[in-house]
Design an enzyme around this catalytic site. Structure first.
Site, PDB file in Angstrom:
ATOM      1  N   SER A   7      -7.985  -4.147  31.881  1.00 46.01           N
ATOM      2  CA  SER A   7      -7.790  -5.593  31.746  1.00 46.01           C
ATOM      3  C   SER A   7      -8.970  -6.183  30.982  1.00 46.01           C
ATOM      4  O   SER A   7     -10.117  -6.139  31.451  1.00 46.01           O
ATOM      5  CB  SER A   7      -7.697  -6.247  33.120  1.00 46.01           C
ATOM      6  OG  SER A   7      -7.801  -7.649  32.962  1.00 46.01           O
ATOM      7  N   HIS A  30      -4.334  -4.422  28.836  1.00 42.81           N
ATOM      8  CA  HIS A  30      -3.765  -5.409  29.767  1.00 42.81           C
ATOM      9  C   HIS A  30      -4.351  -6.780  29.436  1.00 42.81           C
ATOM     10  O   HIS A  30      -5.570  -6.971  29.435  1.00 42.81           O
ATOM     11  CB  HIS A  30      -4.075  -5.007  31.211  1.00 42.81           C
ATOM     12  CG  HIS A  30      -3.397  -5.842  32.241  1.00 42.81           C
ATOM     13  ND1 HIS A  30      -2.071  -5.667  32.584  1.00 42.81           N
ATOM     14  CD2 HIS A  30      -3.854  -6.872  33.008  1.00 42.81           C
ATOM     15  CE1 HIS A  30      -1.748  -6.549  33.531  1.00 42.81           C
ATOM     16  NE2 HIS A  30      -2.815  -7.298  33.801  1.00 42.81           N
ATOM     17  N   ASP A  32      -4.334 -10.700  30.375  1.00 40.34           N
ATOM     18  CA  ASP A  32      -4.040 -11.621  31.481  1.00 40.34           C
ATOM     19  C   ASP A  32      -4.006 -13.069  31.001  1.00 40.34           C
ATOM     20  O   ASP A  32      -5.024 -13.598  30.554  1.00 40.34           O
ATOM     21  CB  ASP A  32      -5.122 -11.494  32.564  1.00 40.34           C
ATOM     22  CG  ASP A  32      -4.962 -10.234  33.394  1.00 40.34           C
ATOM     23  OD1 ASP A  32      -3.852 -10.011  33.915  1.00 40.34           O
ATOM     24  OD2 ASP A  32      -5.948  -9.482  33.525  1.00 40.34           O
ATOM     25  N   MET A  34      -3.383 -16.986  32.029  1.00 40.78           N
ATOM     26  CA  MET A  34      -3.400 -17.891  33.205  1.00 40.78           C
ATOM     27  C   MET A  34      -3.338 -19.333  32.737  1.00 40.78           C
ATOM     28  O   MET A  34      -4.009 -19.693  31.761  1.00 40.78           O
ATOM     29  CB  MET A  34      -4.691 -17.675  33.997  1.00 40.78           C
ATOM     30  CG  MET A  34      -4.891 -16.247  34.448  1.00 40.78           C
ATOM     31  SD  MET A  34      -6.407 -16.098  35.396  1.00 40.78           S
ATOM     32  CE  MET A  34      -6.448 -14.305  35.628  1.00 40.78           C
ATOM     33  N   HIS A  63       0.461  -9.967  30.831  1.00 39.51           N
ATOM     34  CA  HIS A  63       0.778 -10.350  32.217  1.00 39.51           C
ATOM     35  C   HIS A  63       0.696 -11.876  32.280  1.00 39.51           C
ATOM     36  O   HIS A  63      -0.396 -12.443  32.254  1.00 39.51           O
ATOM     37  CB  HIS A  63      -0.242  -9.662  33.138  1.00 39.51           C
ATOM     38  CG  HIS A  63      -0.192 -10.077  34.566  1.00 39.51           C
ATOM     39  ND1 HIS A  63      -1.215  -9.794  35.451  1.00 39.51           N
ATOM     40  CD2 HIS A  63       0.751 -10.743  35.292  1.00 39.51           C
ATOM     41  CE1 HIS A  63      -0.905 -10.266  36.645  1.00 39.51           C
ATOM     42  NE2 HIS A  63       0.274 -10.856  36.571  1.00 39.51           N
ATOM     43  N   MET A  65       0.689 -15.155  33.989  1.00 40.96           N
ATOM     44  CA  MET A  65       0.508 -15.881  35.252  1.00 40.96           C
ATOM     45  C   MET A  65       0.637 -17.362  34.930  1.00 40.96           C
ATOM     46  O   MET A  65      -0.324 -18.133  35.016  1.00 40.96           O
ATOM     47  CB  MET A  65      -0.861 -15.533  35.857  1.00 40.96           C
ATOM     48  CG  MET A  65      -0.905 -14.119  36.416  1.00 40.96           C
ATOM     49  SD  MET A  65      -2.583 -13.531  36.709  1.00 40.96           S
ATOM     50  CE  MET A  65      -2.947 -12.851  35.091  1.00 40.96           C
ATOM     51  N   MET A 136       1.107  -6.799  42.437  1.00 42.67           N
ATOM     52  CA  MET A 136      -0.278  -7.280  42.553  1.00 42.67           C
ATOM     53  C   MET A 136      -0.920  -6.714  43.811  1.00 42.67           C
ATOM     54  O   MET A 136      -0.355  -6.803  44.909  1.00 42.67           O
ATOM     55  CB  MET A 136      -0.328  -8.809  42.607  1.00 42.67           C
ATOM     56  CG  MET A 136       0.106  -9.521  41.341  1.00 42.67           C
ATOM     57  SD  MET A 136      -0.739  -8.995  39.836  1.00 42.67           S
ATOM     58  CE  MET A 136      -2.466  -9.344  40.239  1.00 42.67           C
ATOM     59  N   GLY A 143     -10.544 -11.524  38.293  1.00 42.73           N
ATOM     60  CA  GLY A 143     -10.933 -10.118  38.344  1.00 42.73           C
ATOM     61  C   GLY A 143     -11.961  -9.913  39.456  1.00 42.73           C
ATOM     62  O   GLY A 143     -12.472 -10.876  40.036  1.00 42.73           O
ATOM     63  N   ASP A 174      -2.035  -3.827  39.969  1.00 39.65           N
ATOM     64  CA  ASP A 174      -3.053  -4.656  39.325  1.00 39.65           C
ATOM     65  C   ASP A 174      -3.910  -5.347  40.365  1.00 39.65           C
ATOM     66  O   ASP A 174      -3.406  -6.142  41.163  1.00 39.65           O
ATOM     67  CB  ASP A 174      -2.337  -5.692  38.438  1.00 39.65           C
ATOM     68  CG  ASP A 174      -3.278  -6.573  37.647  1.00 39.65           C
ATOM     69  OD1 ASP A 174      -4.498  -6.349  37.662  1.00 39.65           O
ATOM     70  OD2 ASP A 174      -2.758  -7.508  36.984  1.00 39.65           O
ATOM     71  N   GLY A 175      -5.217  -5.030  40.342  1.00 35.15           N
ATOM     72  CA  GLY A 175      -6.159  -5.731  41.194  1.00 35.15           C
ATOM     73  C   GLY A 175      -6.954  -4.794  42.086  1.00 35.15           C
ATOM     74  O   GLY A 175      -6.380  -4.093  42.917  1.00 35.15           O
ATOM     75  N   GLY A 176      -8.258  -4.740  41.861  1.00 34.13           N
ATOM     76  CA  GLY A 176      -9.126  -3.950  42.723  1.00 34.13           C
ATOM     77  C   GLY A 176      -8.968  -2.448  42.576  1.00 34.13           C
ATOM     78  O   GLY A 176      -9.372  -1.690  43.458  1.00 34.13           O
ATOM     79  N   SER A 197     -12.650  -4.672  36.251  1.00 33.41           N
ATOM     80  CA  SER A 197     -14.079  -4.474  36.502  1.00 33.41           C
ATOM     81  C   SER A 197     -14.451  -3.003  36.593  1.00 33.41           C
ATOM     82  O   SER A 197     -15.537  -2.617  36.139  1.00 33.41           O
ATOM     83  CB  SER A 197     -14.523  -5.254  37.737  1.00 33.41           C
ATOM     84  OG  SER A 197     -13.560  -5.221  38.733  1.00 33.41           O
TER      85      SER A 197
HETATM   86  C1  DX5 Z   1      -5.946 -10.790  38.237  1.00 30.59           C
HETATM   87  C2  DX5 Z   1      -5.552 -10.058  36.979  1.00 30.59           C
HETATM   88  C3  DX5 Z   1      -6.052  -8.686  36.883  1.00 30.59           C
HETATM   89  C4  DX5 Z   1      -7.562  -8.554  36.901  1.00 30.59           C
HETATM   90  C5  DX5 Z   1      -7.887  -7.194  37.428  1.00 30.59           C
HETATM   91  O1  DX5 Z   1      -5.243 -11.973  38.298  1.00 30.59           O
HETATM   92  O2  DX5 Z   1      -4.144 -10.000  36.865  1.00 30.59           O
HETATM   93  O3  DX5 Z   1      -5.498  -8.000  35.773  1.00 30.59           O
HETATM   94  O4  DX5 Z   1      -8.138  -8.719  35.645  1.00 30.59           O
HETATM   95  O5  DX5 Z   1      -9.268  -7.095  37.566  1.00 30.59           O
HETATM   96  P1  DX5 Z   1      -9.935  -6.071  38.580  1.00 30.59           P
HETATM   97  O6  DX5 Z   1      -9.530  -4.697  38.142  1.00 30.59           O
HETATM   98  O7  DX5 Z   1     -11.387  -6.351  38.408  1.00 30.59           O
HETATM   99  O8  DX5 Z   1      -9.419  -6.408  39.952  1.00 30.59           O
HETATM  100 ZN    ZN Z   2      -3.190  -8.682  35.322  1.00 33.91          ZN
END
Ligand code: DX5
Ligand code: ZN
Length: 214
Positions: A7, A30, A32, A34, A63, A65, A136, A143, A174-176, A197
């Protein structure tokens, strides 16, 4: 094969070209998007996507959002996205179907995304129309959040739906996602892992991408 989708939300936007070259061994970029309404944050949009498109031959995974993504999906396709995913929570089922149709009409791959509080069953009306489903594993918006291991039963349930009804569909998380949680995701049936990250905080990005593949 497990695919890795770094991402670029975790990239340094002042050095975006450099940070995209750094992930050349990944499978997707990826991206993102928003809108400050669907999620409490703003990020990047169409002009940045056009610039990223010129920088990489990797498929770009957008993605969205944003509320009512049907308003913008064609513009994201035309700006260079190869996959576009829309949240099922972001509009009526009719409009989400319409968004998927518009993406396909542009010759691109389409999918739906579910937030942590949305049940696995919510993907069923869209499953046959999806090339990818994104689950998610954090609340969307930022992130660097902690992985929600309690999403794994949902990933496993959606894997069963996919295997029964649309086996070509990809299953993304996606996420963590890091070198430890990636293993849990793969064991639960995901085949595309987003990592922001974990990739961009790494001193050796190609090695981290390889490690995440498991
Ligand atoms: C959160 C995003 C993710 C984010 C993931 O809303 O959709 O793609 O960047 O970041 P990490 O891998 O740090 O959780
Ligand atoms: Zn994402």
């Amino acid at each position: 094969m497990i695919k890795i989708a770094p991402s670029i939300l975790s990239a340094d936007f002042a050095y975006l070209g450099r940070d995209i070259e750094a992930i050349a061994t990944a499978d997707y970029v990826h991206f993102d998007v928003m809108d400050g309404i669907f999620v409490p944050n703003l990020s990047i949009g169409i002009p940045v996507l056009q610039s990223v498109r010129k920088m990489t031959a990797l498929p770009i995974d957008a993605h969205l959002m944003i509320v009512q993504p049907v308003r913008y999906v064609e513009q994201f396709c035309d700006a260079g996205a190869d996959l576009v995913t829309c949240h099922v929570e972001a509009d009526t089922p009719e409009n989400i179907h319409l968004a998927l149709e518009k993406i396909h009409a542009r010759g691109k791959r389409a999918g739906v995304v579910v937030k942590p509080n949305t049940r696995a069953e919510a993907v069923l009306p869209f499953l046959e129309a999806c090339d990818i489903i994104l689950v998610m594993t954090v609340e969307p918006g930022f992130g660097g959040q902690k992985f929600m291991a309690d999403m794994m039963p949902k990933v496993a349930q959606i894997r069963r739906y996919i295997d029964e009804r649309n086996p070509a569909c990809e299953l993304e998380v996606d996420g963590g996602v890091d070198a430890v949680t990636s293993k849990t995701c793969i064991a639960s049936g995901a085949n595309v892992l987003v990592a922001g990250s974990a990739v961009y905080r790494s001193a050796d990005i190609p090695a981290k991408i390889k490690e995440l593949r498991g």
